[in-house]
Design a protein around this motif. Structure first.
Motif, PDB file in Angstrom:
ATOM      1  N   HIS A   1       3.808  -4.262 -11.762  1.00 43.81           N
ATOM      2  CA  HIS A   1       3.970  -4.446 -10.324  1.00 43.81           C
ATOM      3  C   HIS A   1       3.611  -5.877  -9.923  1.00 43.81           C
ATOM      4  O   HIS A   1       4.189  -6.425  -8.993  1.00 43.81           O
TER       5      HIS A   1
ATOM      6  N   HIS B   1       5.880  -7.049   2.743  1.00 42.18           N
ATOM      7  CA  HIS B   1       5.090  -6.583   1.595  1.00 42.18           C
ATOM      8  C   HIS B   1       5.091  -7.630   0.481  1.00 42.18           C
ATOM      9  O   HIS B   1       4.163  -7.687  -0.323  1.00 42.18           O
TER      10      HIS B   1
ATOM     11  N   HIS C   1      -2.833  -2.665  -4.643  1.00 38.73           N
ATOM     12  CA  HIS C   1      -2.980  -3.621  -3.537  1.00 38.73           C
ATOM     13  C   HIS C   1      -4.341  -3.548  -2.846  1.00 38.73           C
ATOM     14  O   HIS C   1      -4.623  -4.357  -1.952  1.00 38.73           O
TER      15      HIS C   1
ATOM     16  N   HIS D   1      -0.114   2.603  -5.774  1.00 42.82           N
ATOM     17  CA  HIS D   1       0.451   1.366  -5.233  1.00 42.82           C
ATOM     18  C   HIS D   1      -0.421   0.734  -4.147  1.00 42.82           C
ATOM     19  O   HIS D   1      -0.723  -0.452  -4.186  1.00 42.82           O
TER      20      HIS D   1
ATOM     21  N   HIS E   1       5.813  -8.650  -7.794  1.00 40.33           N
ATOM     22  CA  HIS E   1       5.343  -9.437  -6.661  1.00 40.33           C
ATOM     23  C   HIS E   1       5.281 -10.933  -6.956  1.00 40.33           C
ATOM     24  O   HIS E   1       4.883 -11.704  -6.082  1.00 40.33           O
TER      25      HIS E   1
END
Ligand SMILES: [Zn+2]
Ligand SMILES: [Zn+2]
Length: 160
Positions: free
Chosen positions: A124, A40, A103, A98, A128
């Motif tokens: 977030h 991920h 994404h 999410h 990442h």
């Protein structure tokens, strides 16, 4: 118990789930189960597949809610059913925010735009910004540190 109590249990469960998700993300997914979570953070490990190994966590996190449904319905402890409902609602919102909103795994909606949604994206996104198990920040999803509400958050990060 009254309907208000059951509603209260759903809301409390939802809030506890944000903590549980933060905890599991920080100490389990970035801990001994990093092997499942790695793809991920680093797409080279998912080899162009739609599903990530990380998606296995959906199955794992379905176990407590399924258990709560079964025990809540099969025993006099009906309140557990509402714990299960709270977990399910959190899981659904987690998926929508999410996986769909952040994404963009599904092109269902893009028009979500508010101070809060942008803060979630920044928080977030900063999680990442590292592809490694260590040194990540912002492990929660819905509970966002106030600094991510700042419109120039990204700029201030670039300077450092
Ligand atoms: Zn992570
Ligand atoms: Zn993510």
């Amino acid at each position: 118990m009254t309907v208000a109590w059951y509603a209260f249990i759903v809301v409390i469960t939802f809030c506890v789930m944000e903590f549980m998700a933060w905890f599991a993300h920080k100490y389990i997914m970035h801990g001994w189960l990093w092997g499942w979570h790695r793809d991920h953070h680093d797409p080279q490990y998912k080899e162009g597949q739609f599903f990530e190994k990380n998606d296995l966590f959906f199955l794992v996190f379905a176990i407590p809610s399924a258990t709560a449904y079964i025990v809540g319905l099969a025993t006099p402890h009906l309140w557990l059913l509402f714990v299960g409902i709270g977990i399910s609602i959190y899981g659904l919102i987690y998926f929508l925010i999410h996986d769909v909103y952040i994404h963009r795994r599904f092109k269902w909606f893009k028009q979500l735009d508010s101070r809060y949604s942008r803060a979630i994206l920044r928080a977030h996104g900063s999680h990442h910004s590292k592809k490694t198990k260590e040194d990540c920040e912002s492990f929660g999803l819905l509970f966002v540190h106030p600094r991510y509400f700042s419109e120039d958050y990204k700029m201030s990060r670039k300077k450092t």
